[in-house]
Design a protein around this motif. Structure first.
Motif, PDB file in Angstrom:
ATOM      1  N   LEU A 166      36.655   6.425 -10.328  1.00 28.95           N
ATOM      2  CA  LEU A 166      36.170   5.668 -11.650  1.00 28.95           C
ATOM      3  C   LEU A 166      35.945   4.250 -11.283  1.00 28.95           C
ATOM      4  CD1 LEU A 166      39.102   6.694 -13.963  1.00 28.95           C
ATOM      5  CD2 LEU A 166      36.715   7.801 -13.533  1.00 28.95           C
ATOM      6  N   ARG A 167      35.196   3.547 -12.090  1.00 36.98           N
ATOM      7  CA  ARG A 167      34.647   1.884 -11.912  1.00 36.98           C
ATOM      8  C   ARG A 167      35.912   1.112 -12.148  1.00 36.98           C
ATOM      9  NH1 ARG A 167      29.395   1.432 -12.081  1.00 36.98           N
ATOM     10  NH2 ARG A 167      28.196   3.243 -13.046  1.00 36.98           N
ATOM     11  N   PRO A 168      35.980  -0.047 -11.230  1.00 32.37           N
ATOM     12  CA  PRO A 168      37.069  -0.973 -11.025  1.00 32.37           C
ATOM     13  C   PRO A 168      37.492  -1.379 -12.539  1.00 32.37           C
ATOM     14  CG  PRO A 168      35.590  -1.705  -9.507  1.00 32.37           C
ATOM     15  CD  PRO A 168      34.840  -0.239 -10.489  1.00 32.37           C
ATOM     16  N   GLY A 169      38.945  -1.053 -13.039  1.00 27.31           N
ATOM     17  CA  GLY A 169      39.300  -1.567 -14.227  1.00 27.31           C
ATOM     18  C   GLY A 169      39.333  -0.881 -15.230  1.00 27.31           C
ATOM     19  N   ILE A 170      39.016   0.580 -14.997  1.00 29.97           N
ATOM     20  CA  ILE A 170      39.078   1.445 -16.200  1.00 29.97           C
ATOM     21  C   ILE A 170      40.248   1.927 -16.280  1.00 29.97           C
ATOM     22  CG2 ILE A 170      38.363   3.864 -16.628  1.00 29.97           C
ATOM     23  CD1 ILE A 170      36.274   1.936 -17.338  1.00 29.97           C
ATOM     24  N   VAL A 171      41.079   2.375 -15.186  1.00 29.28           N
ATOM     25  CA  VAL A 171      42.511   2.904 -15.369  1.00 29.28           C
ATOM     26  C   VAL A 171      43.357   1.714 -15.960  1.00 29.28           C
ATOM     27  CG1 VAL A 171      44.642   3.561 -14.090  1.00 29.28           C
ATOM     28  CG2 VAL A 171      42.250   4.515 -13.407  1.00 29.28           C
ATOM     29  N   GLU A 172      43.324   0.514 -15.302  1.00 30.47           N
ATOM     30  CA  GLU A 172      44.012  -0.478 -15.958  1.00 30.47           C
ATOM     31  C   GLU A 172      43.858  -0.706 -17.541  1.00 30.47           C
ATOM     32  OE1 GLU A 172      43.885  -0.857 -11.772  1.00 30.47           O
ATOM     33  OE2 GLU A 172      42.063  -0.738 -13.258  1.00 30.47           O
ATOM     34  N   MET A 173      42.706  -0.627 -18.034  1.00 25.62           N
ATOM     35  CA  MET A 173      42.480  -0.698 -19.390  1.00 25.62           C
ATOM     36  C   MET A 173      43.243   0.229 -20.388  1.00 25.62           C
ATOM     37  SD  MET A 173      38.457  -1.974 -20.205  1.00 25.62           S
ATOM     38  CE  MET A 173      38.937  -1.931 -22.136  1.00 25.62           C
ATOM     39  N   GLY A 174      43.388   1.308 -19.765  1.00 26.59           N
ATOM     40  CA  GLY A 174      44.143   2.364 -20.457  1.00 26.59           C
ATOM     41  C   GLY A 174      45.496   2.284 -20.396  1.00 26.59           C
ATOM     42  N   GLN A 175      45.988   1.261 -19.544  1.00 27.05           N
ATOM     43  CA  GLN A 175      47.467   1.190 -19.486  1.00 27.05           C
ATOM     44  C   GLN A 175      47.959   0.002 -20.538  1.00 27.05           C
ATOM     45  OE1 GLN A 175      47.493   0.195 -15.416  1.00 27.05           O
ATOM     46  NE2 GLN A 175      48.383   2.098 -14.863  1.00 27.05           N
ATOM     47  N   PHE A 176      49.159   0.261 -21.263  1.00 22.73           N
ATOM     48  CA  PHE A 176      49.471  -1.144 -22.205  1.00 22.73           C
ATOM     49  C   PHE A 176      50.932  -1.863 -21.625  1.00 22.73           C
ATOM     50  CE2 PHE A 176      46.272   0.537 -24.489  1.00 22.73           C
ATOM     51  CZ  PHE A 176      46.054  -0.102 -25.678  1.00 22.73           C
ATOM     52  N   ASP A 177      51.667  -0.840 -21.125  1.00 27.18           N
ATOM     53  CA  ASP A 177      53.025  -1.110 -20.683  1.00 27.18           C
ATOM     54  C   ASP A 177      53.286  -0.481 -19.560  1.00 27.18           C
ATOM     55  OD1 ASP A 177      53.965  -3.531 -21.859  1.00 27.18           O
ATOM     56  OD2 ASP A 177      54.905  -2.533 -23.694  1.00 27.18           O
ATOM     57  N   GLY A 178      53.162  -0.815 -18.232  1.00 30.84           N
ATOM     58  CA  GLY A 178      53.702  -0.028 -17.046  1.00 30.84           C
ATOM     59  C   GLY A 178      52.845   0.826 -16.818  1.00 30.84           C
ATOM     60  N   ASP A 179      53.019   2.093 -16.011  1.00 24.49           N
ATOM     61  CA  ASP A 179      51.997   2.898 -15.436  1.00 24.49           C
ATOM     62  C   ASP A 179      51.491   3.951 -16.295  1.00 24.49           C
ATOM     63  OD1 ASP A 179      52.771   1.770 -12.927  1.00 24.49           O
ATOM     64  OD2 ASP A 179      54.552   2.877 -12.505  1.00 24.49           O
ATOM     65  N   PRO A 180      51.944   4.367 -17.459  1.00 24.21           N
ATOM     66  CA  PRO A 180      51.457   5.213 -18.074  1.00 24.21           C
ATOM     67  C   PRO A 180      49.811   4.787 -18.482  1.00 24.21           C
ATOM     68  CG  PRO A 180      53.391   5.357 -18.915  1.00 24.21           C
ATOM     69  CD  PRO A 180      53.411   4.093 -17.904  1.00 24.21           C
ATOM     70  N   VAL A 181      48.923   5.985 -18.577  1.00 24.69           N
ATOM     71  CA  VAL A 181      47.511   5.677 -19.032  1.00 24.69           C
ATOM     72  C   VAL A 181      47.306   6.393 -20.265  1.00 24.69           C
ATOM     73  CG1 VAL A 181      44.984   5.731 -18.602  1.00 24.69           C
ATOM     74  CG2 VAL A 181      46.928   5.180 -16.871  1.00 24.69           C
ATOM     75  N   TRP A 182      47.067   5.599 -21.283  1.00 31.15           N
ATOM     76  CA  TRP A 182      46.993   6.316 -22.683  1.00 31.15           C
ATOM     77  C   TRP A 182      45.545   6.457 -23.150  1.00 31.15           C
ATOM     78  CZ3 TRP A 182      51.648   7.935 -23.552  1.00 31.15           C
ATOM     79  CH2 TRP A 182      52.755   7.135 -23.059  1.00 31.15           C
ATOM     80  N   ILE A 183      44.713   5.740 -22.768  1.00 28.59           N
ATOM     81  CA  ILE A 183      43.373   5.792 -23.002  1.00 28.59           C
ATOM     82  C   ILE A 183      42.379   6.151 -21.892  1.00 28.59           C
ATOM     83  CG2 ILE A 183      41.503   4.537 -24.302  1.00 28.59           C
ATOM     84  CD1 ILE A 183      43.852   2.922 -25.442  1.00 28.59           C
ATOM     85  N   MET A 184      41.167   6.872 -22.170  1.00 29.12           N
ATOM     86  CA  MET A 184      40.364   6.806 -21.046  1.00 29.12           C
ATOM     87  C   MET A 184      38.921   6.378 -21.717  1.00 29.12           C
ATOM     88  SD  MET A 184      38.700   7.424 -18.280  1.00 29.12           S
ATOM     89  CE  MET A 184      40.451   8.116 -17.445  1.00 29.12           C
TER      90      MET A 184
END
Length: 482
Positions: A166-184
């Motif tokens: 994935l492109r830089p920042g995509i994973v982090e954008m899906g995170q809101f609090d901590g490690d879980p990723v809620w959005i792709m």
């Protein structure tokens, strides 16, 4: 024309000169029913879940190949062809699965009752004017953590995890609090000031790199009967697509972070004041296309594409959304925000680029493994090429452009990203607080200011009050930059 230093001892700087706009009275703002996503129902539930399939090398998410799958796509600027192509791959891979595919522009009104009733689809493109509030969905635990998807082998190279493609920042954008990723976030959107290079050439002009040049070009265009700017007046939350990076460029990323964090007096920062006064000057000097406050996004984009205005704040989806009317010789281009003056904290070229088209798998989906598998297919090179070819936009997959003839707008977006380098900002208000961003900051504040019905000072005071109320509202889950 060169930029004017704010510290010129022999004259007033840009920040002083810009204060000459006349103050206008503030009128009452109409209220608006909007976007309060899924207030009831929370948590994961195993009720009505389909049985998982066998986890194998070719089926790393343990998809039940005979289970039904339901997908709902937002039918907006990107269309639905790319999603239908990916669905066809799923159906070929799991021929016994019955896939229900539908598209709508009314995501919130169509899907909120289903969330409340515990029967949401398995995969949703949660986008558009009726986008469900991401912060509410996360806060109510109504989304599936997508970490399993990110840690699964990629379709193209099983030795690589999906997250590593994935492109830089995509994973982090899906995170809101901590490690879980809620959005792709599936699209990779370049926001900025969009324009026709041909239109500028006809005015013997280049894209203005500072605000004095911007005003001079708008004045030149006005003499030719062309407006400097337009924007979706009915959806003025498009204005931040160029205004927010302008604020960040003037005052630094920390100003945008403070705004995202709902910090007290964040909107009272001098960079915000300077940016608002600059944009207000477009109105005060008559450089906004007449009738803009009454135009929706298609109306303003259509007027701009037909040459009635030079500039429009927008995202890279505009090329596909207006493909039918953008002239062949338009030479669609995107510009980063012009500099205010030489004391700006960040260089010219700083822009906003980030993930767009947020895909979610509801926690109460019957077939969450199928929803994530569909996303895994979409994050392959073939699906990425389908997306780019069909939408003239980049995807979250870091690649997928080889062998594709890039459109003018896409080439300009790629060039803008290269020029920006590390100077890419990513405001999070539109992800964390949808109502605040769209209904309050956009419609009730910026829309009024750009229509001349409120001064910058009045608008800042109003927005700060909205932000403070959001910060104090204990029914809202709050987020901060880590």
């Amino acid at each position: 024309m060169g930029s004017t230093s704010a510290h010129n001892k022999e004259g007033l700087g840009r920040r002083d000169l810009i204060k000459r706009s006349a103050a206008l009275g503030l009128i009452a703002v109409p209220t608006m029913s909007f976007l309060s996503a899924c207030a009831s129902g929370s948590g994961d539930s195993s009720d009505n879940k389909v049985e998982k399939g066998e986890k194998t090398e070719k089926n790393p998410l343990a998809v039940n190949g005979s289970a039904p799958l339901e997908i709902v796509i937002f039918d907006g600027g990107f269309g639905t062809k790319y999603a239908e192509d990916a669905k066809a791959v799923y159906e070929k891979t799991y021929p016994e699965a019955k896939v229900k595919f539908s598209a709508t522009q009314k995501i919130q009104s169509v899907l909120q009752p289903r969330f409340n009733g515990g029967t949401p689809p398995d995969l949703i493109d949660n986008s558009g004017a009726q986008q469900m509030d991401m912060g509410v969905l996360v806060g109510k635990k109504q989304l599936t953590d997508l970490t399993a998807l990110l840690d699964a082998p990629s379709v193209d190279d099983p030795a690589k995890k999906v997250r590593d493609t994935l492109r830089p920042g995509i994973v982090e954008m899906g995170q809101f609090d901590g490690d879980p990723v809620w959005i792709m976030y599936y699209a990779y959107t370049v926001y900025g000031v969009w324009y026709s290079q041909t239109a500028l050439e006809k005015l013997d002009a280049t894209y203005p790199e500072n605000w004095d040049e911007m005003l001079a070009l708008c004045a030149k265009a006005k003499k030719q009967g062309i407006a400097g700017w337009t924007y979706p007046g009915k959806h003025p939350y498009y204005i931040p697509f160029s205004l927010y990076p302008f604020i960040g460029k003037i005052g630094g990323v920390e100003v945008l972070d403070a705004i995202d964090n709902l910090e007290p007096k964040a909107w009272e920062h001098p960079a915000v004041k300077a940016a608002f006064e600059a944009y207000y000057e477009l109105y005060a000097k008559g450089y906004i296309l007449k009738g803009t406050p009454g135009l929706d996004h298609r109306g303003s984009q259509g007027a701009w594409a037909r040459g009635k205005a030079l500039f429009i704040p927008n995202g890279s989806w505009v090329e596909n959304e207006e493909a039918a009317i953008i002239p062949k010789d338009f030479k669609l281009s995107v510009g980063a925000p012009s500099s205010l003056d030489s004391s700006d904290k960040l260089p010219f070229g700083t822009l906003w680029a980030s993930g767009g088209e947020p895909f979610i798998v509801p926690s109460k989906a019957k077939n969450p493994e199928g929803g994530m598998e569909q996303l895994r297919i979409m994050l392959s090179e073939a699906s990425s090429k389908s997306f780019t070819s069909n939408t003239k936009s980049l995807s979250a997959f870091n690649g997928g452009t080889d062998g594709i003839e890039l459109s003018d707008g896409l080439k300009s977006g790629v060039a803008a990203l290269e020029k920006a380098g590390t100077n890419v900002v990513n405001p999070r208000l539109q992800d964390w607080y949808v109502k605040l961003q769209k209904e309050q900051i956009g419609v009730a504040a910026l829309g009024e200011m750009m229509a001349g019905r409120a001064t910058p000072a009045e608008t800042i005071k109003k927005i700060q009050a909205f932000a403070d109320a959001t910060a104090k509202d204990q029914s809202i889950k709050h987020f901060k930059h880590q």
